[in-house]
Design a protein around this motif. Structure first.
Motif, PDB file in Angstrom:
ATOM      1  N   ARG A 117     -11.908  -4.887   6.984  1.00 40.96           N
ATOM      2  CA  ARG A 117     -12.165  -5.411   8.328  1.00 40.96           C
ATOM      3  C   ARG A 117     -11.070  -6.406   8.724  1.00 40.96           C
ATOM      4  NH1 ARG A 117     -13.501 -10.889  10.309  1.00 40.96           N
ATOM      5  NH2 ARG A 117     -15.037 -10.718  11.956  1.00 40.96           N
ATOM      6  N   ASP A 118     -10.749  -7.317   7.798  1.00 40.68           N
ATOM      7  CA  ASP A 118      -9.755  -8.343   8.127  1.00 40.68           C
ATOM      8  C   ASP A 118      -8.340  -7.786   8.221  1.00 40.68           C
ATOM      9  OD1 ASP A 118     -11.529 -10.482   8.325  1.00 40.68           O
ATOM     10  OD2 ASP A 118     -11.529 -10.826   6.171  1.00 40.68           O
ATOM     11  N   LEU A 119      -8.067  -6.735   7.430  1.00 40.56           N
ATOM     12  CA  LEU A 119      -6.702  -6.214   7.396  1.00 40.56           C
ATOM     13  C   LEU A 119      -6.455  -5.137   8.458  1.00 40.56           C
ATOM     14  CD1 LEU A 119      -3.935  -6.130   6.094  1.00 40.56           C
ATOM     15  CD2 LEU A 119      -4.838  -4.582   4.355  1.00 40.56           C
ATOM     16  N   TYR A 120      -7.400  -4.212   8.604  1.00 39.52           N
ATOM     17  CA  TYR A 120      -7.109  -3.035   9.432  1.00 39.52           C
ATOM     18  C   TYR A 120      -7.764  -3.033  10.809  1.00 39.52           C
ATOM     19  CZ  TYR A 120      -4.748  -0.988   5.427  1.00 39.52           C
ATOM     20  OH  TYR A 120      -3.863  -0.755   4.405  1.00 39.52           O
ATOM     21  N   ARG A 177      -8.056  -6.112  12.859  1.00 40.98           N
ATOM     22  CA  ARG A 177      -8.022  -7.424  13.499  1.00 40.98           C
ATOM     23  C   ARG A 177      -7.544  -7.379  14.941  1.00 40.98           C
ATOM     24  NH1 ARG A 177      -3.771  -6.946  10.343  1.00 40.98           N
ATOM     25  NH2 ARG A 177      -1.781  -7.890  10.850  1.00 40.98           N
ATOM     26  N   ARG A 178      -7.102  -6.220  15.398  1.00 40.46           N
ATOM     27  CA  ARG A 178      -6.791  -6.081  16.819  1.00 40.46           C
ATOM     28  C   ARG A 178      -7.807  -5.168  17.501  1.00 40.46           C
ATOM     29  NH1 ARG A 178      -1.900  -7.373  14.675  1.00 40.46           N
ATOM     30  NH2 ARG A 178      -0.449  -8.526  15.995  1.00 40.46           N
ATOM     31  N   GLU A 234      -5.135 -10.558   0.426  1.00 46.04           N
ATOM     32  CA  GLU A 234      -6.269 -10.171   1.270  1.00 46.04           C
ATOM     33  C   GLU A 234      -7.044 -11.404   1.722  1.00 46.04           C
ATOM     34  OE1 GLU A 234      -5.223  -8.378  -1.223  1.00 46.04           O
ATOM     35  OE2 GLU A 234      -5.481  -6.233  -0.814  1.00 46.04           O
ATOM     36  N   ALA A 245      -6.438   4.787   7.140  1.00 46.10           N
ATOM     37  CA  ALA A 245      -5.632   3.692   7.686  1.00 46.10           C
ATOM     38  C   ALA A 245      -4.653   3.152   6.655  1.00 46.10           C
ATOM     39  CB  ALA A 245      -6.534   2.571   8.184  1.00 46.10           C
ATOM     40  N   GLY A 246      -5.034   3.203   5.380  1.00 42.86           N
ATOM     41  CA  GLY A 246      -4.184   2.641   4.341  1.00 42.86           C
ATOM     42  C   GLY A 246      -5.046   2.270   3.157  1.00 42.86           C
ATOM     43  N   SER A 247      -4.536   1.381   2.339  1.00 42.54           N
ATOM     44  CA  SER A 247      -5.303   0.994   1.161  1.00 42.54           C
ATOM     45  C   SER A 247      -5.283  -0.512   1.001  1.00 42.54           C
ATOM     46  CB  SER A 247      -4.735   1.669  -0.080  1.00 42.54           C
ATOM     47  OG  SER A 247      -3.430   1.185  -0.340  1.00 42.54           O
ATOM     48  N   LEU A 248      -6.075  -1.003   0.078  1.00 39.32           N
ATOM     49  CA  LEU A 248      -6.070  -2.432  -0.238  1.00 39.32           C
ATOM     50  C   LEU A 248      -6.698  -2.628  -1.610  1.00 39.32           C
ATOM     51  CD1 LEU A 248      -9.266  -3.119   0.133  1.00 39.32           C
ATOM     52  CD2 LEU A 248      -8.655  -3.419   2.492  1.00 39.32           C
ATOM     53  N   ARG A 258       2.869   1.010  12.250  1.00 37.67           N
ATOM     54  CA  ARG A 258       1.855  -0.033  12.435  1.00 37.67           C
ATOM     55  C   ARG A 258       2.510  -1.421  12.540  1.00 37.67           C
ATOM     56  NH1 ARG A 258      -3.735  -1.009  11.261  1.00 37.67           N
ATOM     57  NH2 ARG A 258      -4.373   1.122  10.996  1.00 37.67           N
ATOM     58  N   ASN A 312     -12.475  -6.942   3.299  1.00 34.10           N
ATOM     59  CA  ASN A 312     -11.011  -7.030   3.359  1.00 34.10           C
ATOM     60  C   ASN A 312     -10.448  -6.012   4.340  1.00 34.10           C
ATOM     61  OD1 ASN A 312     -11.138  -9.013   1.442  1.00 34.10           O
ATOM     62  ND2 ASN A 312     -10.431  -7.761  -0.262  1.00 34.10           N
ATOM     63  N   ASN A 320      -8.359 -15.361   9.626  1.00 33.17           N
ATOM     64  CA  ASN A 320      -9.296 -14.950  10.677  1.00 33.17           C
ATOM     65  C   ASN A 320     -10.316 -16.039  10.968  1.00 33.17           C
ATOM     66  OD1 ASN A 320      -8.310 -12.494  11.402  1.00 33.17           O
ATOM     67  ND2 ASN A 320      -9.685 -11.293  10.119  1.00 33.17           N
ATOM     68  N   ARG A 342       0.464  -3.031  -7.284  1.00 32.31           N
ATOM     69  CA  ARG A 342       0.698  -4.331  -6.636  1.00 32.31           C
ATOM     70  C   ARG A 342       1.020  -5.412  -7.656  1.00 32.31           C
ATOM     71  NH1 ARG A 342      -2.629  -7.514  -2.894  1.00 32.31           N
ATOM     72  NH2 ARG A 342      -3.328  -5.572  -1.994  1.00 32.31           N
ATOM     73  N   MET A 368      -5.602 -13.237   4.626  1.00 27.97           N
ATOM     74  CA  MET A 368      -6.033 -12.602   5.878  1.00 27.97           C
ATOM     75  C   MET A 368      -7.396 -13.127   6.308  1.00 27.97           C
ATOM     76  SD  MET A 368      -3.586 -10.393   6.379  1.00 27.97           S
ATOM     77  CE  MET A 368      -4.303  -9.557   7.780  1.00 27.97           C
ATOM     78  N   SER A 380       0.825  -1.196   0.000  1.00 25.66           N
ATOM     79  CA  SER A 380       0.000   0.000   0.000  1.00 25.66           C
ATOM     80  C   SER A 380       0.872   1.265   0.000  1.00 25.66           C
ATOM     81  CB  SER A 380      -0.940  -0.074   1.211  1.00 25.66           C
ATOM     82  OG  SER A 380      -1.475   1.149   1.550  1.00 25.66           O
TER      83      SER A 380
END
Lengths: 357, 269, 93
Positions: C38-41, C43-44, B45, C22-25, A191, C36, B52, A131, B48, A122
């Motif tokens: 939700r799973d990437l940014y 998970r904590r 992705e 937060a970023g990109s995907l 992060r 995605n 989960n 990417r 991930m 990113s």
């Protein structure tokens, strides 16, 4: 996880930025469309230098010297690739983790590596490097990843050694990058570092459990330390005297400490931990130097480093083949999702038209 | 509430322990299969996302196995077996998972088809378990209440992908239909009213497995039809997992999963 | 076909806070982008709400316009409360 051990050959085409891929990707970027006069370039260079001198961050749409951009694209991409390839040696143990607690930790950790790879891709996207293009460069071998991952994980203790030594070395490398001059990279690293703080600890904990276990478990831990110690030291890259990119990267605020400085810090930090674990590090020359208050270590076998880096390591071919297979096996899935998205967009548009009519 | 308190006069603790083992084993063995995807997903992705789901299932497995061990201890008089004792030191015939979760990972379409079936089933089961208002077994209800939110997301994930693969390209449509066809022979087994489940259901501790079927089928049919696919009509059906009669695949899953603790008995990791 | 578009992700850390970048995907569509993200940014447990925006839909100010965009705001000191001289013994000002 990441090291500084990608390449010692600055002449080889390391990255998309040097193969024309990035130029294409950036064709849409307004900064490329402008043809600047020499005076304008000088003016912008001055602004850029002033920002660097003031320890301010460079942000994506700022003008930046082409060499700065290329260096960043190469470093961020290789860092991202390292995270993605790094999933494999540890992923190798997910189905075999010896307790359910360890299995959960390991899945979470391997998943973190995937996440960190994504944060970094990113960041690279903000420099115009897509990417797909970066993954292609990884798959074709044009871009490298941390060469530590070309070593195999042969026993459960290796999972501990990776966390303790490899993540330990990576953190040493990565923490200074949180203050890197390029904003998106620095933010990604903040992060990553926050999330990785558990990685090293869990590795130490695995070895700690082994070191208090049976003689077989202790032997397993010692064997892992023997195999991972030297490659971990190589993660900091070639000695300063031979490191081709270092000086410029330091001037640009991409790099904050030299390879040798970081390596020494790592050794100083790690030797007492090894003692606590009751492990002998495989270096007969390792000794504490009272005068300098540093642990002095023996000669690193750079010929091994170069050999593994150039492709002749135990797992180079396996890692890339694994990664390529995942990508190729997934092609039909990615195409399906794109096709579905296109159909849905069309349906929505049609529904709207009908509603208007 | 202590395991002893959960044991009502109508319910034998043996039935409850075996029931919890069955649900725990389902989750554990599917975790193994999902874990195989890590670093092999179609897009990072998706590594991930599958990670989960695997972590959620592993959490459920740990809670269920731990509880099964505690309930078991009430009638064996032995110290309770831990989650790891149960995961790593039971033989194949003592596992109670269904054949569905044992099947090899297959391609992405097969895995999604399996997730669609399993997460829909789990959602129906856990939402009923967690709603048993005055459950005689609050521990089980508590595990279910936590899990139902997790599997709600798993079900959504599987449905989203079923739609995209079914209504994507010709190839993905073909593969998704093939995935469903391969998975459907294992559906029936999920709804078998075993003796244990029937006994627990009559005491109001758990829902009767067969009573979950209609809700699941309604949900599957809707999403499968929307994905331009067909609900398969299988000519064979798996059976026996709950009694410890498994497919040949489980032995290999266990050999891989258990080999370290069994090679070094008595060791702590 | 296979190059999924880029999405920018904004996460609300907790109630009462703004969504923050937060970023990109990459994702094939908005629904998958949300999942995605939700799973990437998160998970904590970093979020209670997520926005995803196609990266291509964002219009950004250019650094070349920085001077004309942002410098004029620099000298309007009277917009800030500290600009004003008031007697020290007056309360609630």
């Amino acid at each position: 996880m990441y090291g500084n051990d990608f390449s010692t050959e600055p002449s080889e085409p390391l990255n998309a930025a040097e193969t024309g891929g990035v130029e294409q990707a950036m064709a849409h970027e307004d900064r490329r469309a402008q043809l600047l006069s020499e005076a304008e370039v000088a003016d912008r260079q001055e602004q850029f230098d002033a920002l660097i001198a003031a320890d301010q961050r460079i942000e994506p749409r700022d003008w930046m010297p082409e060499a700065y951009r290329k260096t960043l694209v190469r470093q961020i991409a290789q860092h991202a690739h390292s995270e993605i390839i790094g999933m494999q040696p540890e992923g190798n143990w997910i189905t075999r983790a010896p307790s359910l607690r360890r299995k959960a930790i390991l899945i979470a950790k391997v998943q973190d590596e995937a996440g960190h790879g994504l944060y970094l891709y990113s960041a690279a996207e903000t420099l115009g490097a897509g990417r797909d293009e970066l993954l292609d460069a990884l798959h074709s071998g044009k871009q490298k990843y941390s060469t530590i991952f070309n070593y195999p994980t042969l026993t459960w203790a290796d999972v501990g050694a990776i966390g303790w030594l490899v993540d330990g070395a990576a953190i040493m490398n990565q923490v200074p990058l949180c203050r890197c001059s390029y904003g998106p990279y620095a933010r990604a690293m903040i992060r990553v570092c926050k999330e990785e703080s558990f990685h090293q600890r869990q590795g130490f904990e695995i070895l700690w459990a082994l070191s208090r276990g049976t003689s077989e478990q202790k032997a397993m831990a010692q064997d892992a330390a023997n195999r991972w110690w030297w490659p971990a030291l190589m993660m900091f890259g070639p000695p300063d005297a031979e490191s081709s990119h270092s000086e410029q990267s330091m001037a640009w605020g991409i790099k904050r400490f030299s390879n040798d400085e970081l390596r020494q810090r790592f050794v100083d930090m790690t030797v007492p931990q090894a003692q606590k674990l009751g492990l002998t590090l495989p270096d007969p020359d390792l000794r504490y130097d009272e005068e300098s208050a540093h642990w002095r270590f023996g000669e690193i076998d750079w010929s091994e480093f170069k050999r593994v880096l150039s492709g002749d390591g135990p797992c180079n071919a396996q890692r890339i083949a694994h990664r390529r297979k995942a990508h190729e096996d997934g092609a039909w899935v990615r195409e399906a999702a794109s096709a579905y998205a296109a159909k849905q967009a069309k349906r929505t548009a049609q529904a709207r038209e009908e509603a208007v009519a | 509430m202590s395991p002893e308190a959960a044991v009502t006069t109508q319910v034998r603790p043996q039935a409850l322990a075996r029931y919890c083992l069955a649900l725990g084993d389902d989750a554990l063995i599917l975790t193994q299969r999902l874990g195989e995807w890590m670093s092999r997903a179609p897009q990072i992705e998706e590594d991930m996302a599958l990670g989960n789901i695997a972590l959620d299932l592993l959490g459920q497995a740990r809670a269920l196995l731990t509880y099964a061990g505690e309930v078991e201890a009430t009638y064996t008089g032995e110290p309770a077996r831990s989650e790891d004792d149960l995961a790593f030191f039971r033989d194949e015939r003592e596992f109670r998972c269904v054949h569905l979760v044992e099947q090899p990972r297959g391609d992405f379409a097969f895995s999604i088809a399996r997730q669609l079936v399993f997460s829909t089933y789990q959602y129906a089961l856990y939402s009923r378990l967690s709603r048993l208002a005055t459950s005689p077994d609050p521990t089980l209800a508590g595990i279910a209440a936590k899990a139902v939110k997790e599997v709600d997301y798993h079900r959504d994930h599987a449905e989203q992908w079923t739609l995209r693969l079914g209504d994507g390209t010709q190839e993905s449509h073909r593969r998704m239909q093939a995935g469903l066809d391969e998975v459907w022979p294992y559906v029936d087994e999920l709804f078998t009213d075993t003796e244990d489940a029937a006994e627990l259901a009559s005491a109001g501790v758990v829902p009767l497995p067969s009573s979950l079927r209609e809700e699941c089928e309604r949900r599957w049919t809707a999403v499968i039809e929307q994905a331009t696919l067909q609900v398969p009509e299988p000519t064979r059906r798996s059976r026996g997992g709950r009694e410890g009669i498994h497919s040949e695949h489980l032995g290999y899953v266990l050999a891989e999963m258990q080999h370290i603790p069994r090679s070094y008995p008595g060791s702590t990791w | 076909m296979s190059d999924w578009p880029l999405w920018e992700v904004f996460v609300r850390g907790k109630r009462g806070l703004n969504h923050t970048h937060a970023g990109s995907l990459h994702a094939p569509d908005a629904q998958m982008a949300l999942r995605n993200a939700r799973d990437l940014y998160t998970r904590r447990g970093e979020g209670v709400s997520i926005w995803v925006v196609p990266a291509a839909a964002i219009t950004a100010s250019s650094p070349d316009e920085r001077d004309s965009f942002f410098d004029p705001a620099g000298d309007k000191v009277y917009r800030h409360p500290t600009f004003y001289d008031v007697p020290e013994d007056v309360e609630y000002l």
